[in-house]
Design a protein around this motif. Structure first.
Motif, PDB file in Angstrom:
ATOM      1  N   GLY A 138      41.259 -44.742  -2.909  1.00 11.74           N
ATOM      2  CA  GLY A 138      42.359 -45.637  -3.237  1.00 11.74           C
ATOM      3  C   GLY A 138      43.610 -44.887  -3.616  1.00 11.74           C
ATOM      4  O   GLY A 138      43.787 -43.709  -3.275  1.00 11.74           O
ATOM      5  N   LEU A 139      44.460 -45.563  -4.379  1.00  9.22           N
ATOM      6  CA  LEU A 139      45.784 -45.059  -4.726  1.00  9.22           C
ATOM      7  C   LEU A 139      46.012 -45.221  -6.225  1.00  9.22           C
ATOM      8  O   LEU A 139      45.682 -46.261  -6.792  1.00  9.22           O
ATOM      9  CB  LEU A 139      46.834 -45.870  -3.954  1.00  9.22           C
ATOM     10  N   VAL A 140      46.585 -44.187  -6.853  1.00 12.09           N
ATOM     11  CA  VAL A 140      46.895 -44.271  -8.279  1.00 12.09           C
ATOM     12  C   VAL A 140      48.052 -45.245  -8.483  1.00 12.09           C
ATOM     13  O   VAL A 140      49.136 -45.066  -7.930  1.00 12.09           O
ATOM     14  CB  VAL A 140      47.263 -42.891  -8.849  1.00 12.09           C
ATOM     15  N   GLU A 141      47.811 -46.295  -9.276  1.00  9.73           N
ATOM     16  CA  GLU A 141      48.829 -47.324  -9.535  1.00  9.73           C
ATOM     17  C   GLU A 141      49.644 -47.039 -10.781  1.00  9.73           C
ATOM     18  O   GLU A 141      50.869 -47.079 -10.756  1.00  9.73           O
ATOM     19  CB  GLU A 141      48.154 -48.696  -9.684  1.00  9.73           C
ATOM     20  N   THR A 142      48.963 -46.790 -11.897  1.00 14.12           N
ATOM     21  CA  THR A 142      49.651 -46.534 -13.165  1.00 14.12           C
ATOM     22  C   THR A 142      49.013 -45.333 -13.844  1.00 14.12           C
ATOM     23  O   THR A 142      47.833 -45.030 -13.638  1.00 14.12           O
ATOM     24  CB  THR A 142      49.578 -47.751 -14.104  1.00 14.12           C
ATOM     25  N   VAL A 143      49.819 -44.665 -14.687  1.00 15.48           N
ATOM     26  CA  VAL A 143      49.371 -43.434 -15.340  1.00 15.48           C
ATOM     27  C   VAL A 143      49.781 -43.451 -16.805  1.00 15.48           C
ATOM     28  O   VAL A 143      50.881 -43.879 -17.152  1.00 15.48           O
ATOM     29  CB  VAL A 143      49.967 -42.187 -14.651  1.00 15.48           C
TER      30      VAL A 143
END
Length: 253
Positions: A138-143
């Motif tokens: 998947g994809l990193v949305e928030t950090v």
């Protein structure tokens, strides 16, 4: 006179005992024996505690089971890390990955997102790519400084530009909240067949080209708008543990 007095006392004692027996019987009937049961439990509970206290042998057995469980968990982690390490060594990404572990997952969002134990302090940023052995995760949305939230490719909101490796037919892969995703082709009659391998497209705006995604499981060419296919996702989405996080850069040629 003394004999009469003793006889009267004996009669009173007998009447008293009879009254106790009758009243006890009446209470037992009214409470259906609950009072007697409570009294029994009151007096027997200390004995029960003593009887249920684990023996040294029992404690050793429980401790052994605990250690065996921990060893099995560590062996499982080691196997997954070995698989991930082998996958990383074969990966054509330009930048070295940031290893991270899944530490948060909601039953309500099982197919939608996961939380990783690494964040901006480890160099992770929004838009980074998440992979594991098998392919794309998947994809990193928030950090945050110490965590990252990942949008899984199985999420209904996920959209990944992909292609059929055999023919280069292009389309959009959409999550389906399961181990399968829906591939919508740009062509009305694409060149595709069951068993074809699917990877990210060179035209993708979010993912580098050539990342393995899955395999075509079924095809429906009768849709009125666009032909679609069901794609079996390679990565073990239901049992994710360790993953590799990469910056979004194109793969080496």
């Amino acid at each position: 006179m003394v004999t009469l007095h003793r006889g009267w006392n004996t009669k009173l004692l007998q009447l008293g005992l009879l009254s106790v027996v009758v009243s006890s019987a009446w209470m037992l009937r009214q409470t259906q024996g609950h009072l007697l049961l409570e009294m029994y439990q009151l007096f027997s509970s200390p004995l029960q505690i003593l009887q249920t206290k684990p023996t040294p042998e029992k404690r050793n057995d429980v401790r052994l089971l605990e250690l065996e469980t921990r060893i099995a968990d560590l062996e499982n982690q080691n196997e997954q890390l070995q698989n991930l390490l082998g996958y990383i060594e074969r990966s054509p990404f330009k930048s070295p990955p940031i290893p991270a572990r899944v530490v948060g997952r909601s039953a309500d969002n099982w197919w939608q997102q996961v939380i990783l134990n690494r964040g901006s302090n480890a160099g992770i940023k929004e838009g980074f790519i998440v992979k594991t052995y098998g392919g794309l995760v998947g994809l990193v949305e928030t950090v945050t400084p110490n965590t990252s939230r990942v949008l899984l490719i199985s999420d209904l909101k996920s959209q990944v530009g992909v292609k059929i490796n055999r023919t280069s037919s292009q389309g959009i892969l959409r999550g389906d909240s399961s181990a399968e995703a829906v591939l919508e082709f740009y062509e009305k009659v694409p060149n595709v067949q069951v068993g074809d391998l699917v990877s990210t497209s060179p035209y993708s705006q979010k993912f580098p080209a050539g990342v393995p995604v899955g395999r075509v499981k079924s095809i429906d060419l009768q849709q009125s708008v666009a032909s679609v296919a069901k794609v079996e996702i390679f990565t073990p989405i239901p049992s994710l543990d360790w993953v590799a996080v990469y910056p979004f850069v194109q793969l080496n040629d």
